[in-house]
Design an enzyme around this catalytic site. Structure first.
Site, PDB file in Angstrom:
ATOM      1  N   LEU A  37       0.819  -1.215   0.000  1.00  0.00           N
ATOM      2  CA  LEU A  37       0.000   0.000   0.000  1.00  0.00           C
ATOM      3  C   LEU A  37       0.856   1.269   0.000  1.00  0.00           C
ATOM      4  O   LEU A  37       1.864   1.364   0.694  1.00  0.00           O
ATOM      5  CB  LEU A  37      -0.907  -0.003   1.238  1.00  0.00           C
ATOM      6  CG  LEU A  37      -1.827  -1.224   1.370  1.00  0.00           C
ATOM      7  CD1 LEU A  37      -2.672  -1.117   2.640  1.00  0.00           C
ATOM      8  CD2 LEU A  37      -2.722  -1.393   0.147  1.00  0.00           C
ATOM      9  N   HIS A  38       0.421   2.233  -0.810  1.00  0.00           N
ATOM     10  CA  HIS A  38       1.071   3.544  -0.862  1.00  0.00           C
ATOM     11  C   HIS A  38       0.000   4.623  -0.713  1.00  0.00           C
ATOM     12  O   HIS A  38      -1.186   4.300  -0.526  1.00  0.00           O
ATOM     13  CB  HIS A  38       1.864   3.711  -2.170  1.00  0.00           C
ATOM     14  CG  HIS A  38       1.076   3.342  -3.396  1.00  0.00           C
ATOM     15  ND1 HIS A  38      -0.010   4.067  -3.830  1.00  0.00           N
ATOM     16  CD2 HIS A  38       1.196   2.312  -4.272  1.00  0.00           C
ATOM     17  CE1 HIS A  38      -0.506   3.527  -4.909  1.00  0.00           C
ATOM     18  NE2 HIS A  38       0.197   2.435  -5.209  1.00  0.00           N
ATOM     19  N   GLY A  40      -1.536   6.364  -2.734  1.00  0.00           N
ATOM     20  CA  GLY A  40      -2.670   6.234  -3.659  1.00  0.00           C
ATOM     21  C   GLY A  40      -3.753   5.364  -3.048  1.00  0.00           C
ATOM     22  O   GLY A  40      -4.944   5.702  -3.069  1.00  0.00           O
ATOM     23  N   HIS A  41      -3.337   4.218  -2.474  1.00  0.00           N
ATOM     24  CA  HIS A  41      -4.322   3.337  -1.826  1.00  0.00           C
ATOM     25  C   HIS A  41      -4.984   4.054  -0.648  1.00  0.00           C
ATOM     26  O   HIS A  41      -6.187   3.920  -0.416  1.00  0.00           O
ATOM     27  CB  HIS A  41      -3.638   2.069  -1.288  1.00  0.00           C
ATOM     28  CG  HIS A  41      -3.076   1.174  -2.344  1.00  0.00           C
ATOM     29  ND1 HIS A  41      -1.721   1.002  -2.516  1.00  0.00           N
ATOM     30  CD2 HIS A  41      -3.685   0.381  -3.259  1.00  0.00           C
ATOM     31  CE1 HIS A  41      -1.520   0.143  -3.504  1.00  0.00           C
ATOM     32  NE2 HIS A  41      -2.682  -0.242  -3.975  1.00  0.00           N
ATOM     33  N   ASP A 155      -5.475   2.702 -13.023  1.00  0.00           N
ATOM     34  CA  ASP A 155      -5.773   1.530 -13.855  1.00  0.00           C
ATOM     35  C   ASP A 155      -7.119   1.804 -14.534  1.00  0.00           C
ATOM     36  O   ASP A 155      -8.154   1.264 -14.160  1.00  0.00           O
ATOM     37  CB  ASP A 155      -5.835   0.273 -12.983  1.00  0.00           C
ATOM     38  CG  ASP A 155      -4.487  -0.028 -12.378  1.00  0.00           C
ATOM     39  OD1 ASP A 155      -3.629  -0.568 -13.098  1.00  0.00           O
ATOM     40  OD2 ASP A 155      -4.270   0.302 -11.206  1.00  0.00           O
TER      41      ASP A 155
HETATM   42  O1  PAF Z   1      -5.790  -2.887  -8.967  1.00  0.00           O
HETATM   43  C1  PAF Z   1      -5.483  -3.857  -8.253  1.00  0.00           C
HETATM   44  O2  PAF Z   1      -4.745  -3.742  -7.273  1.00  0.00           O
HETATM   45  C2  PAF Z   1      -6.019  -5.226  -8.611  1.00  0.00           C
HETATM   46  O3  PAF Z   1      -6.116  -5.398  -9.993  1.00  0.00           O
HETATM   47  C3  PAF Z   1      -7.358  -5.554  -7.927  1.00  0.00           C
HETATM   48  C4  PAF Z   1      -8.459  -4.611  -8.385  1.00  0.00           C
HETATM   49  C5  PAF Z   1      -7.210  -5.469  -6.413  1.00  0.00           C
HETATM   50  C6  PAF Z   1      -7.809  -6.973  -8.276  1.00  0.00           C
HETATM   51  O4  PAF Z   1      -6.878  -7.918  -7.869  1.00  0.00           O
END
Ligand code: PAF
Length: 283
Positions: A37-38, A40-41, A155
């Site tokens: 986790l960074h 962004g998360h 993404d």
């Molecule tokens: O974006 C991500 O980290 C992954 O593709 C996800 C959405 C958690 C699915 O494994």
């Protein structure tokens, strides 16, 4: 004071925790992650908190979205620091299943994606990817039954695919996208940035700069094909191996010839050394 989240590693433990939230009529937001986790998360977690009373974060490195030659084994796994960060954000629940819990022996069902998953962007270079993502995210939605799920725009094709899937399969989840969080030099935050050598890290922000310059040139009336070709040339000249640099319709992801047919999104994917970076911006 940070509060330790409940950590569920089995489906009964997950259900027990969720049942408590539901019994209190609390809304639940899910942030699906693969850990490492960074900021962004953590931005996604804060958005989840703004939208719902309870925040659940899944941490699962999903093997089905990696091809055999990709980085599943070496993907960064930083459980202790991830958990500490989630505690600081007062996350209520962390769903951390093992591979056998998500894909028990004999597992034989997958979600097949079309529409935004077959537009010749990531799907051209990672043909296995969206089937794996849709299957795991579909399972996460069914397991957690969130009211809202928050994904990063970094993404971007994944966000469109998951939004379409939730709608098509009536999963009852509102999929929310959040703007990409960037380093001060513009590089999009990504768990894979740790793979960059210092030299590669210095070059990497050129992707975002080139997208910005291209967007400005398009807004100033530049011809789409010529302007994109110039940007692609700059990216390659900086040492990237370019997979694509394209302008697409921001919702359908279909090719687009003019800003008039927008809203338009610029999307790029390129390798620097062995690290593949993706990014996108709106025009
Ligand atoms: O974006 C991500 O980290 C992954 O593709 C996800 C959405 C958690 C699915 O494994």
């Amino acid at each position: 004071m940070p509060r330790d989240p409940i950590v569920a590693r089995s489906l009964p433990a997950l259900r027990e925790a969720l049942n408590v939230f539901r019994a209190a009529n609390d809304s639940v937001a899910l942030v699906p992650t693969m850990g490492a986790l960074h900021e962004g998360h953590l931005g996604l977690v804060r958005e989840a908190r703004r939208r719902c009373k309870r925040v659940a974060v899944s941490v699962f490195v999903n093997p089905t979205q990696f091809a055999p030659h990709e980085d599943f084994d070496s993907y960064p796994r930083t459980w202790d620091t991830d958990l500490a960060k989630l505690a600081t954000e007062n996350v209520d629940l962390v769903w951390n299943p093992g591979v056998k819990t998500m894909y028990p022996d004999g597992f034989a069902s997958r979600i097949v994606t079309e529409g935004p998953a077959t537009v010749d962007l990531e799907d051209r270079f990672r043909p296995h990817f969206f089937g794996g993502v849709a299957t795991v995210v579909g399972k996460l939605f069914i397991q957690c039954r969130p009211d809202v799920a928050v994904f990063g725009e970094k993404d971007y094709q994944q966000l469109r695919v998951v939004t379409q899937m939730a709608r098509d399969l009536d999963l009852g989840v509102e999929v929310a996208g959040l703007a990409t969080v960037r380093e001060s030099d513009g590089l999009a935050m990504s768990s894979r940035n740790v793979y960059l050598s210092p030299q590669e890290r210095a070059i990497a922000p050129l992707l975002h700069r080139t997208m910005q310059e291209t967007a400005e040139a398009l807004r100033a009336g530049g011809d789409m094909a010529t302007t994109l070709a110039a940007g692609a040339g700059r990216i390659s000249a900086a040492g990237f191996a370019l997979d694509y640099f394209e302008a697409r319709h921001a919702e359908t992801l279909q090719p687009i010839a003019s800003l008039k047919d927008g809203p338009v999104r610029l999307l790029v994917a390129a390798k620097i050394g062995t690290t593949r970076l993706i990014d996108n911006i709106g025009v």
